[in-house]
Design an enzyme around this catalytic site. Sequence first.
Site, PDB file in Angstrom:
ATOM      1  CD  GLU A 260      -2.717  -1.471   2.290  1.00 27.62           C
ATOM      2  OE1 GLU A 260      -3.431  -0.528   2.618  1.00 27.62           O
ATOM      3  OE2 GLU A 260      -2.685  -2.557   2.870  1.00 27.62           O
ATOM      4  CB  CYS A 294      -1.609   7.092   1.698  1.00 28.60           C
ATOM      5  SG  CYS A 294      -2.993   6.272   2.512  1.00 28.60           S
TER       6      CYS A 294
END
Length: 523
Positions: A260, A294
């Site tokens: 990720e 993110c």
Amino acid sequence: MRAAVTETDFILPSARVAALTALVVCSTQPERRTVVSPLSGRPLAQIPQSTKADVAGAVGAARSAARQWRELSPRRRAAIVLSFHDRLLAGRDELLDLIQLETGKTRSDAFEEVAEVANVARYYARTAAALLEPRHRRGVLPVIGHATQTRLPRGVVGVVTPWNYPFALSLGAAIAALLAGNVVLLRPDPRTALCVLWGVQQLVTAGLPAGVLQVVVGAGDTIGAAVVRGVDFISFTGSTRTGRAVAAVAAERMVGCSLELGGKNALYVRADAVLPLAVDIARRSVFTAAGQLCSHTERLILHDDIADEFLRLFLTTVAELRLGVGLEYGYDMGSLFGPDQLQRVASQVEDARRRGARVLAGGRTRPEIGPWVYEPTVLTDVSAAMELRDAETFGPVVSVYRVPDDNAAVRLVNDSDYGLHATIVSGDRAAARALAPQLRTGTVSINESYAASWGAVGATMGARGDSGNGYRHGPEGLLTYTVVQSIAEQRAGRLGARGADGQRRFADWFSRALSAARRGGLH
Ligand code: NAD
């Protein structure tokens, strides 16, 4: 801990630090490294460091604990996690202090981490048993053959996480892996280990057996790399650069990995958007955790028809943001994580300014507020020559672009090597839903910030392009920590014959069976 944390010097009680760091797998006389709080720039705690031998020992201990944990019923495992869930919410004030002290974010941003882990814990505790249920499948031919597809834990899962959402990313991945029946070796960023250890301590108190979840602490290129080299599956969250290195090791070792990684996320405001709502969504999308998230927004794409009015309202909101480093609720934006982050953000803005970008708001450090505080910053006239046009900034900086229509907006959203998250704000939800599949991202939020996608815990969050291959939440967020084993059983007949006549008869018979399956609508 709350009462002992003083707002002026942010000192943690040493007995509490000792109790938490006692959970780190390390020697009796470990090297200790000082962690600095971004709230003050001053030392916060001394954290023991693990060695490569400690990592190897922890993998061995995990393997010893694996069988007992794997054989515990999903229901018993879930009961431990639900008890943890309740402890987490009851003890959240102490945890919020730790998250803030280690990361520099505001209290409400820290609360997002608590909410995320509670959400994940409850969701997987309630769904794991059903997700892991064996699935019955037909054998080669109906009745005489039968197959069962099972989900088995991968074994020792290594969880390597960054500093930006240390509690949420570490505990979220660890809980999913544990409820899939794995044992876990967790390696948080060494600068944000205390809040992670707090979570591990609560899980142990809730009944997690020894050895099932262990924590090692140390530098990424040594201890993080040793975890990647030692485990059966890697859950990695971090930059695309490090993710590629982790993927190369996983490929060489032929073990799976969930990556990720970074993002360069866009928010598109359509011409029909309700502007005060769009401004509020944009404020939270861009500036949450001072942009160190993110899935936060770094590109604002505005339809020409509303661009001027949106910007007027947005810049007013940005000017009113309350910056601060206190432990109380009320601040809109906190600090960057440290000097490296500040340098990265400031140099990208400087580069853009030098090459012709206009700074509509911000663009300065605010050392009188906190050592690494940077103003919320809005840029326009950003071009491909500027680093921040395409590179992840990971700070409170957004670039504004204007487009004449939806097609141009879609092209601009997709004009990135990353593919993590996108937001659409529109008065016409059906039109927004129709645009979503055209966006090359793992998640899309409509009429809310990233929080809509992040909070919808039953809907799997994926990623595309340079944002990785990982899954979080939803069925895949747990099943990624399993391997499939199928067991096929023949109840009668044989699937082959000997000799020319036998083989011909078998081929004729099997062809008739295949035709019957086709006529009978079998899949
Ligand atoms: P980073 O890649 O520098 O480090 C991530 C983690 O990996 C750290 O704990 C680091 O110590 C460790 N590490 C470094 N080298 C390693 C190696 N060779 N082997 C194993 N581990 C190693 O990233 P960062 O700057 O700490 O974190 C910010 C990045 O993380 C941003 O790019 C952000 O977008 C990304 N991120 C992604 C998600 C997501 O869900 N997609 C969530 C949070 C952060």
